[in-house]
Motif scaffolding. Structure first.
Motif, PDB file in Angstrom:
ATOM      1  N   PHE A  34       0.913  -1.300   0.039  1.00 32.85           N
ATOM      2  CA  PHE A  34      -0.004   0.062  -0.080  1.00 32.85           C
ATOM      3  C   PHE A  34       0.898   1.210   0.190  1.00 32.85           C
ATOM      4  CE2 PHE A  34      -2.301   3.437   2.459  1.00 32.85           C
ATOM      5  CZ  PHE A  34      -3.411   3.644   1.448  1.00 32.85           C
ATOM      6  N   GLY A  35       1.799   1.236   0.828  1.00 34.30           N
ATOM      7  CA  GLY A  35       2.885   2.471   0.841  1.00 34.30           C
ATOM      8  C   GLY A  35       3.558   2.534  -0.539  1.00 34.30           C
ATOM      9  N   VAL A  36       4.040   1.374  -0.975  1.00 34.06           N
ATOM     10  CA  VAL A  36       4.574   1.717  -2.551  1.00 34.06           C
ATOM     11  C   VAL A  36       3.475   2.093  -3.427  1.00 34.06           C
ATOM     12  CG1 VAL A  36       5.454   0.344  -4.567  1.00 34.06           C
ATOM     13  CG2 VAL A  36       5.986  -0.578  -2.293  1.00 34.06           C
ATOM     14  N   ILE A  37       2.368   1.730  -3.618  1.00 32.85           N
ATOM     15  CA  ILE A  37       1.319   2.301  -4.462  1.00 32.85           C
ATOM     16  C   ILE A  37       1.009   3.808  -4.358  1.00 32.85           C
ATOM     17  CG2 ILE A  37      -1.007   2.182  -5.019  1.00 32.85           C
ATOM     18  CD1 ILE A  37      -0.940  -0.689  -4.541  1.00 32.85           C
ATOM     19  N   MET A  38       0.996   4.283  -2.736  1.00 31.66           N
ATOM     20  CA  MET A  38       0.718   5.707  -2.564  1.00 31.66           C
ATOM     21  C   MET A  38       2.020   6.438  -3.072  1.00 31.66           C
ATOM     22  SD  MET A  38      -2.185   5.668  -1.214  1.00 31.66           S
ATOM     23  CE  MET A  38      -2.337   7.487  -0.771  1.00 31.66           C
ATOM     24  N   LEU A  39       3.160   6.087  -3.011  1.00 32.70           N
ATOM     25  CA  LEU A  39       4.491   6.490  -3.185  1.00 32.70           C
ATOM     26  C   LEU A  39       4.417   6.562  -5.042  1.00 32.70           C
ATOM     27  CD1 LEU A  39       7.068   5.401  -0.967  1.00 32.70           C
ATOM     28  CD2 LEU A  39       6.212   7.786  -1.171  1.00 32.70           C
ATOM     29  N   THR A  40       3.687   5.713  -5.396  1.00 37.31           N
ATOM     30  CA  THR A  40       3.771   5.753  -6.927  1.00 37.31           C
ATOM     31  C   THR A  40       2.594   6.876  -7.562  1.00 37.31           C
ATOM     32  OG1 THR A  40       4.150   3.226  -7.007  1.00 37.31           O
ATOM     33  CG2 THR A  40       3.411   4.222  -9.146  1.00 37.31           C
ATOM     34  N   ILE A  41       1.880   6.912  -6.559  1.00 32.16           N
ATOM     35  CA  ILE A  41       0.678   7.976  -7.279  1.00 32.16           C
ATOM     36  C   ILE A  41       1.316   9.287  -6.833  1.00 32.16           C
ATOM     37  CG2 ILE A  41      -1.577   8.887  -6.581  1.00 32.16           C
ATOM     38  CD1 ILE A  41      -2.546   6.150  -5.802  1.00 32.16           C
ATOM     39  N   PHE A  42       1.903   9.470  -5.708  1.00 31.75           N
ATOM     40  CA  PHE A  42       2.635  10.801  -5.537  1.00 31.75           C
ATOM     41  C   PHE A  42       3.457  11.197  -6.509  1.00 31.75           C
ATOM     42  CE2 PHE A  42       6.027  13.247  -3.348  1.00 31.75           C
ATOM     43  CZ  PHE A  42       5.420  14.437  -3.176  1.00 31.75           C
TER      44      PHE A  42
END
Length: 255
Positions: A34-42
């Motif tokens: 989930f953290g990786v996905i949020m960073l990707t979106i950012f």
């Protein structure tokens, strides 16, 4: 919020009871992913960033978490990781072409009314964003199938040390055939179940069958399902070939 906490607690307890330490690591990996996905979106919000490169980095991190963090670093996870990366690279190129040709990027006409108050000039390449979304939707299934093939192939070699590379590859393909249909159907029902409300919306709008098929929203979801199935089918021979090569070579070096 209380319901979410209770469900998370029940999931954690079941995963620990059934899977032990590996189950606990699997639960923790959900937060890492989930953290990786949020960073990707950012990072994708930056107009100067390349979404394809960001997606490749994110898929690499997700594959490392799903394979090395959960199953530890060993020969089967290494070959599964290599097979996953090759498959993802091939699929990313294929999906980028499909997304551009199918013109599914951006928003459908059903969503325009909700977006009229916002500016659409945000400087982001929606073709690359669309391709990134599709590949991110398939990375989990690809790594899952890869490890599901490399692990039993190692057991086959342990029970038959004299097996040839060709026969071991055939065993991997045979294993892949057993999981291909079930995994493809799992993806299909997962996406359809998640977008069941979309089908009800089409019914309320009195769409004909042809209008539903040609709708950008429906087409985008079906392309995700089909691309995920293609990714699963591709990773089977790739993982079987790579794993057979390295396992037999390692077995020869030992003897």
């Amino acid at each position: 919020m209380n319901v979410l906490l209770w469900l998370a607690a029940i999931l954690l307890i079941l995963m620990v009871l059934i899977g032990g330490k590996k189950g606990a690591r699997s639960f923790i990996s959900l937060f890492f992913n989930f953290g990786v996905i949020m960073l990707t979106i950012f990072f994708m919000m930056d107009p100067h960033a390349n979404p394809i490169i960001i997606t490749l980095i994110a898929c690499t991190l997700i594959s490392c978490i799903n394979l090395f963090f959960i199953n530890e670093v060993n020969s089967k996870t290494k070959t599964a990781f290599l097979a996953s990366m090759i498959t993802i690279a091939v699929m990313l190129l294929f999906i980028a072409i499909v997304t551009k040709k199918a013109m599914i990027q951006g928003f459908g006409e059903e969503e325009i009314d909700e977006l009229t108050i916002f500016s659409l000039y945000i400087g982001v390449d929606f073709v690359k964003i669309g391709a990134s979304v599709i590949i991110m939707s398939t990375v989990g299934a690809i790594t899952d199938v890869a490890i599901s093939i490399t692990s039993p192939m190692r057991e086959v070699l342990n029970h038959h040390p004299s097996i040839s590379r060709k026969d071991l590859f055939a065993s991997g393909i045979s294993i892949g055939k057993d999981i291909l249909g079930s995994n493809t159907n799992t993806l299909f029902f997962a996406f359809i179940g998640g977008y069941l409300a979309l089908l009800l919306w089409f019914k309320d709008l009195s769409y004909s069958f042809g209008e539903i098929i040609n709708s950008k929203v429906f087409g985008a979801e079906m392309i995700v399902i089909l691309c995920a199935g293609i990714g699963i089918a591709l990773v089977i021979p790739i993982a079987s070939g790579i794993n057979a090569y390295f396992l037999v070579r390692k077995n020869i070096e030992k003897s």
